[in-house]
Design a protein around this motif. Structure first.
Motif, PDB file in Angstrom:
ATOM      1  N   ARG A  63       1.053  -1.576   0.124  1.00 43.14           N
ATOM      2  CA  ARG A  63      -0.180   0.270   0.150  1.00 43.14           C
ATOM      3  C   ARG A  63       1.525   1.462  -0.162  1.00 43.14           C
ATOM      4  O   ARG A  63      -0.088   2.432  -0.125  1.00 43.14           O
ATOM      5  N   PHE A  64       1.726   1.634  -0.047  1.00 35.74           N
ATOM      6  CA  PHE A  64       2.968   2.779  -0.083  1.00 35.74           C
ATOM      7  C   PHE A  64       2.716   3.306  -1.376  1.00 35.74           C
ATOM      8  O   PHE A  64       3.326   4.378  -0.661  1.00 35.74           O
ATOM      9  N   ALA A  65       2.298   2.901  -2.252  1.00 33.75           N
ATOM     10  CA  ALA A  65       2.087   4.133  -3.369  1.00 33.75           C
ATOM     11  C   ALA A  65       1.024   4.853  -2.722  1.00 33.75           C
ATOM     12  O   ALA A  65       1.685   6.404  -2.935  1.00 33.75           O
ATOM     13  N   GLU A  66      -0.061   3.974  -2.697  1.00 32.46           N
ATOM     14  CA  GLU A  66      -1.582   4.890  -2.222  1.00 32.46           C
ATOM     15  C   GLU A  66      -0.841   5.502  -0.668  1.00 32.46           C
ATOM     16  O   GLU A  66      -1.466   6.654  -0.939  1.00 32.46           O
ATOM     17  N   ALA A  67       0.150   4.986  -0.315  1.00 33.11           N
ATOM     18  CA  ALA A  67       0.350   5.620   1.048  1.00 33.11           C
ATOM     19  C   ALA A  67       0.964   7.411   1.617  1.00 33.11           C
ATOM     20  O   ALA A  67       0.548   8.200   1.327  1.00 33.11           O
ATOM     21  N   MET A  68       2.333   7.072  -0.044  1.00 33.66           N
ATOM     22  CA  MET A  68       2.317   8.336  -0.490  1.00 33.66           C
ATOM     23  C   MET A  68       1.451   9.497  -1.656  1.00 33.66           C
ATOM     24  O   MET A  68       1.954  10.524  -1.073  1.00 33.66           O
ATOM     25  N   ALA A  69       1.265   8.826  -1.753  1.00 34.16           N
ATOM     26  CA  ALA A  69       0.305   9.904  -2.475  1.00 34.16           C
ATOM     27  C   ALA A  69      -0.803  10.380  -1.536  1.00 34.16           C
ATOM     28  O   ALA A  69      -1.530  11.557  -1.628  1.00 34.16           O
ATOM     29  N   TRP A  70      -1.096   9.601  -0.546  1.00 39.39           N
ATOM     30  CA  TRP A  70      -1.956  10.003   0.134  1.00 39.39           C
ATOM     31  C   TRP A  70      -1.458  11.579   1.055  1.00 39.39           C
ATOM     32  O   TRP A  70      -1.640  12.295   1.557  1.00 39.39           O
ATOM     33  N   LEU A  71       0.051  10.815   1.768  1.00 35.42           N
ATOM     34  CA  LEU A  71       0.748  12.279   2.187  1.00 35.42           C
ATOM     35  C   LEU A  71       1.211  13.164   1.668  1.00 35.42           C
ATOM     36  O   LEU A  71       1.085  14.368   2.025  1.00 35.42           O
ATOM     37  N   ALA A 120      -5.145  -6.161   2.318  1.00 36.54           N
ATOM     38  CA  ALA A 120      -5.976  -6.295   1.660  1.00 36.54           C
ATOM     39  C   ALA A 120      -6.775  -5.646   1.535  1.00 36.54           C
ATOM     40  O   ALA A 120      -7.703  -5.447   0.887  1.00 36.54           O
ATOM     41  N   ARG A 121      -6.900  -4.095   1.658  1.00 37.04           N
ATOM     42  CA  ARG A 121      -7.591  -3.299   1.421  1.00 37.04           C
ATOM     43  C   ARG A 121      -6.885  -2.416  -0.248  1.00 37.04           C
ATOM     44  O   ARG A 121      -5.785  -2.401  -0.359  1.00 37.04           O
ATOM     45  N   SER A 122      -7.838  -1.900  -0.791  1.00 33.85           N
ATOM     46  CA  SER A 122      -7.500  -0.973  -1.866  1.00 33.85           C
ATOM     47  C   SER A 122      -8.091  -0.203  -1.909  1.00 33.85           C
ATOM     48  O   SER A 122      -8.761   0.019  -1.224  1.00 33.85           O
ATOM     49  N   GLY A 123      -8.147   0.935  -2.916  1.00 32.41           N
ATOM     50  CA  GLY A 123      -8.761   2.078  -3.325  1.00 32.41           C
ATOM     51  C   GLY A 123      -8.001   3.613  -2.765  1.00 32.41           C
ATOM     52  O   GLY A 123      -6.117   3.451  -2.595  1.00 32.41           O
ATOM     53  N   ALA A 124      -8.030   4.256  -2.453  1.00 29.97           N
ATOM     54  CA  ALA A 124      -7.430   5.552  -1.587  1.00 29.97           C
ATOM     55  C   ALA A 124      -6.868   4.738  -0.311  1.00 29.97           C
ATOM     56  O   ALA A 124      -8.309   4.157   0.685  1.00 29.97           O
ATOM     57  N   PHE A 125      -5.919   5.447   0.567  1.00 30.72           N
ATOM     58  CA  PHE A 125      -5.219   5.149   1.550  1.00 30.72           C
ATOM     59  C   PHE A 125      -5.931   6.483   2.755  1.00 30.72           C
ATOM     60  O   PHE A 125      -6.100   7.350   2.604  1.00 30.72           O
TER      61      PHE A 125
END
Length: 222
Positions: A63-71, A120-125
């Protein structure tokens, strides 16, 4: 090792608590910030120096790519002198990281570790996906002595080859980042480490006792 409870001196408990809630979307109850099995207890600094405290939070690696975009949408990322703001480490670390600045000059990090379970999560972080507090920076005038004591007291081993300047003691779930007191923090290399008033309680270690650095003002207990 798990980092269970950290007492963190801050300039204003309410303001810092609101930042963790509003910016990082963490559960905050009064002056306690909850991240998975970890709790950060905010307390007034009462004259203790602020700035230079390093904390890292685990993120599921997938989930790191999503976390980085969120941050990126919430805070500016720290960059190294070459302008790079994303850092991947192979060898013994098997990780990827981004760094950012928190209240009172906290040097914060999101880190994904390949050896830990995927999500198991997907979508926006969302900030609730942060797994735990996984690193606390502990400066010392004698890194080798602290490393030896962490091994003797708690059975901790270095995650990567230690040096007189840097010794990451523990594992992917929890690390004591023992650094020389005159070594400035990566990636900006501007801030000297500070841990005055930090009290860290750890679990899932061998042995018991405490490690104390009176000169640097921090303590680790089991």
């Amino acid at each position: 090792m798990r980092l269970l409870h950290l007492t963190l001196p801050v300039s204003d408990v309410g303001t810092v608590a609101a930042w963790f809630h509003d910016v990082l979307q963490l559960r905050v109850v009064g002056h306690h910030v909850h991240i998975g099995w970890s709790t950060i207890e905010l307390q007034p600094a009462d004259g203790q120096p602020l700035g230079g405290v390093h904390l890292a939070f685990n993120v599921p690696d997938n989930r790191f790519a999503e976390a980085m975009a969120w941050l990126r949408e919430r805070v500016p990322l720290q960059r190294n002198p070459e302008g790079i703001d994303y850092f991947a480490l192979e060898s013994t670390w098997q990780s990827q990281s981004v760094y950012f600045t928190g209240p009172d000059g906290l040097i914060l990090e999101l880190i994904g570790r390949k050896r830990l379970p995927a999500s198991a999560r997907s979508g926006a972080f969302h900030g609730s996906e942060l797994t735990c507090l996984s690193e606390v920076g502990l400066p010392s005038a004698d890194v080798d002595a602290v490393r030896a004591e962490a091994c003797a007291r708690f059975g901790l081993q270095p995650l990567s080859t230690p040096s007189p300047q840097f010794a990451p003691m523990g594992d992917d779930e929890g690390l004591l980042i023992v650094v020389a007191a005159d070594r400035r923090w990566f990636p900006e290399q501007k801030d000297l480490p500070n841990a005055q008033g930090l009290l860290l309680r750890v679990g899932d270690v061998q042995g018991s006792g405490e490690i104390v650095d009176t000169a640097q003002g921090w303590r680790v207990i089991q």
